[in-house]
Design a protein around this motif. Structure first.
Motif, mmCIF file in Angstrom:
data_model
loop_
_atom_site.group_PDB
_atom_site.id
_atom_site.type_symbol
_atom_site.label_atom_id
_atom_site.label_comp_id
_atom_site.label_asym_id
_atom_site.label_seq_id
_atom_site.Cartn_x
_atom_site.Cartn_y
_atom_site.Cartn_z
ATOM 1 N N HIS A 1 -9.647 -11.777 40.352
ATOM 2 C CA HIS A 1 -8.638 -10.746 40.602
ATOM 3 C C HIS A 1 -8.637 -9.770 39.430
ATOM 4 O O HIS A 1 -8.413 -10.169 38.280
ATOM 5 N N LYS B 1 -7.670 -12.896 54.060
ATOM 6 C CA LYS B 1 -6.368 -12.511 54.609
ATOM 7 C C LYS B 1 -5.275 -13.468 54.148
ATOM 8 O O LYS B 1 -4.141 -13.059 53.914
ATOM 9 N N LEU C 1 -4.383 -12.256 50.752
ATOM 10 C CA LEU C 1 -3.871 -10.877 50.647
ATOM 11 C C LEU C 1 -2.598 -10.619 51.443
ATOM 12 O O LEU C 1 -1.913 -9.629 51.208
ATOM 13 N N ASN D 1 0.833 -7.808 50.339
ATOM 14 C CA ASN D 1 0.617 -6.470 50.885
ATOM 15 C C ASN D 1 1.585 -6.069 51.991
ATOM 16 O O ASN D 1 1.459 -4.974 52.545
ATOM 17 N N SER E 1 -1.670 -1.930 46.491
ATOM 18 C CA SER E 1 -2.326 -2.598 47.619
ATOM 19 C C SER E 1 -3.610 -3.272 47.130
ATOM 20 O O SER E 1 -4.182 -2.892 46.112
ATOM 21 N N SER E 2 -4.028 -4.281 47.876
ATOM 22 C CA SER E 2 -5.197 -5.066 47.447
ATOM 23 C C SER E 2 -6.403 -4.739 48.317
ATOM 24 O O SER E 2 -6.269 -4.493 49.516
ATOM 25 N N GLY F 1 -10.222 -6.601 48.991
ATOM 26 C CA GLY F 1 -11.024 -7.776 48.649
ATOM 27 C C GLY F 1 -12.415 -7.717 49.253
ATOM 28 O O GLY F 1 -12.642 -7.056 50.268
ATOM 29 N N GLY G 1 -8.555 -5.721 53.527
ATOM 30 C CA GLY G 1 -7.508 -4.974 52.832
ATOM 31 C C GLY G 1 -6.665 -4.196 53.820
ATOM 32 O O GLY G 1 -6.822 -4.324 55.040
ATOM 33 N N ILE H 1 -10.824 -9.632 44.329
ATOM 34 C CA ILE H 1 -9.644 -8.877 44.774
ATOM 35 C C ILE H 1 -9.343 -7.816 43.723
ATOM 36 O O ILE H 1 -9.306 -8.113 42.520
ATOM 37 N N THR I 1 -6.652 -4.817 42.595
ATOM 38 C CA THR I 1 -5.365 -4.133 42.753
ATOM 39 C C THR I 1 -5.244 -3.090 41.645
ATOM 40 O O THR I 1 -6.061 -3.045 40.723
#
Ligand code: SF4
Length: 617
Positions: A25, A54, A57, A61, A71-72, A74, A94, A124, A126
């Motif tokens: 991350h 998912k 995330l 989100n 927001s992320s 990946g 994402g 990931i 952000t």
């Protein structure tokens, strides 16, 4: 082979193998990197790919704007990624700026293997860098490099510059083009000539000021049973080499399906207004013969479905990937461009600028149709030169291009209600290259149902009734349709969790999948447990839609024109009543309530207890 045993963890170290058990991350705002460590239970429930992505995330989100720095985004390979011929899949996950939903976009090639070999089961991202940057992932650490000099640079040039600059790392590269930097809502992400096309994740990278990711070459994690992996790899080659199902892909690439789609009436021109006929001038053979092509394959794959074409741009000769089927449709036949060389050039432009060909073709196709209906003024006419100019204007967000860069659905809202009725998209995602109105007045209800209920919209890589398009089941025989579509969606979601290519692995039976999972990870799954992995991913996607409020709720319906507009006298249209019944049947099969949202009970039954508090009924 025993496929009926319950889940157990085996392998030399009594733990799941073939994965790294860590996800990188990176917070670009703070300039910090950390790791997430999915549990053994997480791998059992989600395996990897878009399902694991998912899961990781979803909560962070909820109700975020996709272009918000928090927001992320990946990138997730799966547990099988890198070990078998045709298992190089990586899924980008994402918030989609095109649909405002939790979406996914799939790419083959080398990038999934590179991420895993770098020691991660996912990346990931952000936050937002304060200037255009490249993220460099090495064994020694993660660092951000200034990328101001790469601003506005096309994808292949960016990749070459970064490969040279970091040659000691022997890296794989992920990059965006100018379209991503300018946050075009359907900007793509490129890697080694392969594309994460759908959903607009290039715009998400652009919103984070992230031009590229450089990943040092590494070594894949150990598997549970290397001998079994070798044996299954040999079997996969035997099952795909020279076999009828795969030969057209080997000979003509993905464009081999052009002829069959034209024959079954699912291929259209003029933004789904006109059913295309092969007599109009472009066939699969034309594409192969009229472009100078080389075959391309993902590592070890004998299907070899990808293509490289050499084209002339002025005095310059360049190599482009494709033409692929989807691009031949979207920026070719859809826009009445039938010359293979022109199609290859337009695809090259989209790849270099970093645009999804499907949504680019949809935005321009929508414009031409809206002009024809007198809803939009545009004096340019229709020609290859005008299409090139529109593409350049979209990328630069120049004039009308700025409106088109928002995507067909948002542009139509600006134009007005009549224009909205013309849009061929589901949940904001432009329809893939399959018109379910089919041929001879017989609509393909399963295909229509798959598009209408697809939690990410009309996404051909996750929701499709291929039994209809392969002529195995008539489109108007409704019995068992909803159950078959629900099962197929679960299967495709499971495949996208594994990291296997749906072209090459699509023809294998469950035994092959389960044996491959066991050989790599040591997990022994039943068919039902494997399918549940996909079912969980579908439920998480729908749960996110249910939680997203107005932006992402409901909308399990087809584009209005599929109910009302015939392409020719005698053409099929869909009955709203039949579709409503099929959707309710589908909801029951999938464990959804009448609005299409997961019930608390079905979440609990699927071992998704931690999400059940998010559902109030
Ligand atoms: S079938 Fe095509 S996309 Fe799939 S692994 Fe083989 S070469 Fe790659």
């Amino acid at each position: 082979m025993d496929v009926d045993g319950s889940i157990e963890t085996v392998g030399p170290q009594e733990r799941i193998m073939g994965v790294n058990r860590r996800v990188l991350h990176v917070d670009l705002t703070k300039g910090m990197a950390g790791e997430l460590h999915p549990s053994q239970e997480d791998y059992r429930r989600f395996l990897g790919g878009q399902a694991l992505g998912k899961h990781l995330l979803l909560r962070p989100n909820i109700r975020l704007d996709p272009l918000n720095p928090n927001s992320s985004l990946g990138f997730f390979p799966g547990p099988l990624t890198g070990y078998f011929p045709g298992s190089g899949t990586c899924v980008a996950v994402g918030l989609s700026p095109l649909t405002d939903r939790l979406g996914s976009s799939i790419s083959q090639g080398l990038i999934g293997t590179a991420i895993k070999a770098a020691g991660y089961d996912g990346i990931i991202i952000t936050g937002k860098s304060d200037h255009l940057s490249t993220m460099v992932i090495t064994r020694k650490g993660i660092f951000l490099d200034d990328a101001s000099d790469l601003a506005d640079t096309p994808n292949s040039v960016t990749e070459e510059i970064l490969k040279t600059k970091h040659s000691g790392l022997k890296p794989a590269i992920i990059s965006i083009g100018p379209a991503g930097e300018n946050q075009v809502r359907f900007a793509s992400v490129q890697s080694g000539g392969r594309t994460f096309g759908r959903q607009g994740f290039g715009a998400v990278m652009g919103s984070k000021n992230l031009k590229a990711i450089v990943i040092e070459k590494g070594k894949l994690p150990e598997v549970a049973d290397q001998k079994a992996v070798n044996r299954i790899s040999r079997e996969i080659r035997e099952m795909t080499r020279g076999v009828n199902r795969y030969t057209p892909f080997t000979v003509h690439g993905t464009a081999s399906v052009l002829d069959s789609h034209a024959r079954i009436g699912t291929l259209d021109s003029e933004y789904f207004s006109h059913q295309y006929s092969l007599t109009e001038g472009l066939s699969t053979a034309d594409l192969s013969q009229q472009t100078e092509q080389d075959h391309l394959a993902c590592p070890g794959c004998v299907v070899c479905c990808a293509r490289k074409s050499n084209i002339k741009l002025g005095e310059q000769e360049v190599t482009t990937h494709g033409p692929e089927y989807e691009s031949t449709f979207a920026i070719g036949i859809n826009l009445r461009v039938y010359n293979p060389e022109d199609i290859a050039k337009l695809e090259y432009l989209c790849d270099e600028y970093g645009l999804d060909v499907l949504s680019t073709g949809a935005a321009i196709g929508f414009l031409f149709r809206a002009v024809k209906e007198g809803l939009v003024k545009f004096d340019g006419g229709v020609s290859v030169e005008i299409i090139k100019k529109l593409i350049a204007d979209i990328v630069a967000r120049n004039g009308l291009g700025d409106q088109l860069a928002e995507g067909a659905s948002r542009f139509a809202i600006q134009v007005g209600p009549e224009a909205e009725q013309l849009v061929m998209a589901v949940k904001g995602l432009d329809m893939a290259a399959i018109d379910p109105r089919g041929k001879g007045g017989i609509p393909l209800y399963g295909t229509a149902l798959a598009f209408a209920t697809g939690p990410e919209g009309a996404h051909h890589r996750r929701s499709i009734d291929s039994r209809e398009t392969e002529n195995m089941v008539p489109g108007n025989v409704l019995e068992g349709k909803a159950a078959a579509v629900a099962r197929k969606e679960q299967q495709m979601a499971a495949m996208n969790a594994l990291g296997t290519c749906s072209w090459s692995f699509g023809g294998f039976d469950f035994e092959t999948y389960l044996a491959a999972i066991q050989a790599v990870t040591g997990l022994t799954l039943t068919v039902e447990e494997y399918r549940q992995v996909g079912h969980r991913e579908v439920m998480l996607t729908r749960l996110f839609n249910a939680l997203g409020g107005e932006k992402s709720s409901g909308e399990n319906r087809l584009p209005e024109r599929l109910y009302t507009e015939r392409r020719f006298p005698g053409d099929a249209v869909f009955s709203k009543e039949i579709m409503a019944d099929l959707i309710q049947e589908f909801n029951t099969e999938m464990g959804l309530d009448s609005a299409g949202n997961p019930t608390r009970q079905s979440l609990i039954q699927l071992d998704l207890v931690e999400y059940s508090d998010l559902i109030h009924v």
